[in-house]
Design a protein around this motif. Sequence first.
Motif, PDB file in Angstrom:
ATOM      1  N   UNK A  82       0.834  -1.207   0.000  1.00 14.48           N
ATOM      2  CA  UNK A  82       0.000   0.000   0.000  1.00 14.48           C
ATOM      3  C   UNK A  82       0.870   1.259   0.000  1.00 14.48           C
ATOM      4  N   UNK A  83       1.930   1.259   0.795  1.00 17.81           N
ATOM      5  CA  UNK A  83       2.850   2.400   0.843  1.00 17.81           C
ATOM      6  C   UNK A  83       3.528   2.579  -0.509  1.00 17.81           C
ATOM      7  N   UNK A  84       3.977   1.508  -1.112  1.00 18.44           N
ATOM      8  CA  UNK A  84       4.627   1.580  -2.424  1.00 18.44           C
ATOM      9  C   UNK A  84       3.655   2.102  -3.468  1.00 18.44           C
ATOM     10  N   UNK A  85       2.415   1.637  -3.408  1.00 12.60           N
ATOM     11  CA  UNK A  85       1.396   2.100  -4.354  1.00 12.60           C
ATOM     12  C   UNK A  85       1.145   3.598  -4.183  1.00 12.60           C
ATOM     13  N   UNK A  86       1.053   4.070  -2.930  1.00  8.14           N
ATOM     14  CA  UNK A  86       0.840   5.494  -2.668  1.00  8.14           C
ATOM     15  C   UNK A  86       2.019   6.331  -3.149  1.00  8.14           C
ATOM     16  N   UNK A  87       3.234   5.860  -2.891  1.00  4.60           N
ATOM     17  CA  UNK A  87       4.416   6.596  -3.345  1.00  4.60           C
ATOM     18  C   UNK A  87       4.457   6.683  -4.865  1.00  4.60           C
ATOM     19  N   UNK A  88       4.170   5.585  -5.524  1.00  6.31           N
ATOM     20  CA  UNK A  88       4.196   5.568  -6.989  1.00  6.31           C
ATOM     21  C   UNK A  88       3.106   6.437  -7.597  1.00  6.31           C
ATOM     22  N   UNK A  89       2.013   6.665  -6.868  1.00  8.53           N
ATOM     23  CA  UNK A  89       0.945   7.520  -7.384  1.00  8.53           C
ATOM     24  C   UNK A  89       1.211   9.003  -7.116  1.00  8.53           C
ATOM     25  N   UNK A  90       2.353   9.309  -6.456  1.00  6.49           N
ATOM     26  CA  UNK A  90       2.727  10.702  -6.239  1.00  6.49           C
ATOM     27  C   UNK A  90       2.399  11.238  -4.865  1.00  6.49           C
ATOM     28  N   UNK A  91       1.831  10.422  -4.008  1.00  7.88           N
ATOM     29  CA  UNK A  91       1.483  10.877  -2.664  1.00  7.88           C
ATOM     30  C   UNK A  91       2.730  10.979  -1.800  1.00  7.88           C
ATOM     31  N   UNK A  92       2.625  11.800  -0.768  1.00  6.05           N
ATOM     32  CA  UNK A  92       3.687  11.902   0.225  1.00  6.05           C
ATOM     33  C   UNK A  92       3.320  11.017   1.410  1.00  6.05           C
ATOM     34  N   UNK A  93       4.310  10.308   1.942  1.00  5.05           N
ATOM     35  CA  UNK A  93       4.101   9.393   3.047  1.00  5.05           C
ATOM     36  C   UNK A  93       4.968   9.848   4.217  1.00  5.05           C
ATOM     37  N   UNK A  94       4.370   9.987   5.398  1.00  9.87           N
ATOM     38  CA  UNK A  94       5.120  10.379   6.594  1.00  9.87           C
ATOM     39  C   UNK A  94       5.430   9.130   7.418  1.00  9.87           C
ATOM     40  N   UNK A  95       6.720   8.932   7.688  1.00 13.50           N
ATOM     41  CA  UNK A  95       7.185   7.819   8.515  1.00 13.50           C
ATOM     42  C   UNK A  95       8.436   8.268   9.259  1.00 13.50           C
ATOM     43  N   UNK A  96       8.501   7.970  10.550  1.00 15.13           N
ATOM     44  CA  UNK A  96       9.710   8.217  11.354  1.00 15.13           C
ATOM     45  C   UNK A  96      10.215   9.657  11.244  1.00 15.13           C
ATOM     46  N   UNK A  97       9.321  10.622  11.403  1.00 12.66           N
ATOM     47  CA  UNK A  97       9.660  12.058  11.358  1.00 12.66           C
ATOM     48  C   UNK A  97      10.248  12.485  10.019  1.00 12.66           C
ATOM     49  N   UNK A  98       9.982  11.766   8.970  1.00 14.30           N
ATOM     50  CA  UNK A  98      10.417  12.120   7.628  1.00 14.30           C
ATOM     51  C   UNK A  98       9.227  12.002   6.680  1.00 14.30           C
ATOM     52  N   UNK A  99       9.265  12.762   5.620  1.00 12.24           N
ATOM     53  CA  UNK A  99       8.249  12.660   4.578  1.00 12.24           C
ATOM     54  C   UNK A  99       8.933  12.093   3.347  1.00 12.24           C
ATOM     55  N   UNK A 100       8.337  11.063   2.761  1.00 11.08           N
ATOM     56  CA  UNK A 100       8.897  10.413   1.586  1.00 11.08           C
ATOM     57  C   UNK A 100       7.984  10.681   0.397  1.00 11.08           C
ATOM     58  N   UNK A 101       8.617  10.916  -0.763  1.00  8.80           N
ATOM     59  CA  UNK A 101       7.853  11.106  -1.980  1.00  8.80           C
ATOM     60  C   UNK A 101       8.724  10.729  -3.155  1.00  8.80           C
TER      61      UNK A 101
END
Length: 74
Positions: free
Chosen positions: A11-30
Motif C-alpha cells: 500500500x505504501x509503495x502504491x501510494x508513493x508511486x501515485x505521487x502521494x507523500x508518506x510520513x514515517x519516522x519524522x520524515x516525509x517520503x515522496x
Amino acid sequence: MICTSKNDVDEVIKDLNSGKRIARNCQIYQIRDGQLQVLNIDEQIKHDQRLAIESLAKTYSQKAGSWHITEAHW
C-alpha cells in the motif's frame, strides 16, 4: 518498515508511486522524477506556512485593487 505486513508495504509503495507523500519516522517520503526524496517534516511545515502567507498576501493585494504585493499586504 519493521513489523508491518506485506499488504501494508504494498500500500505504501502504491501510494508513493501515485505521487502521494508518506510520513514515517519524522520524515516525509515522496517519489519525484523517478527518485525517492526524503523531506524533513519541520521544513515541510515551514514551506506550507510560507505558501499560506503568500496566498493571503495575494488575496489582500487583489482586494485592495492591486496586482502587486507590497509590504503592507505581508
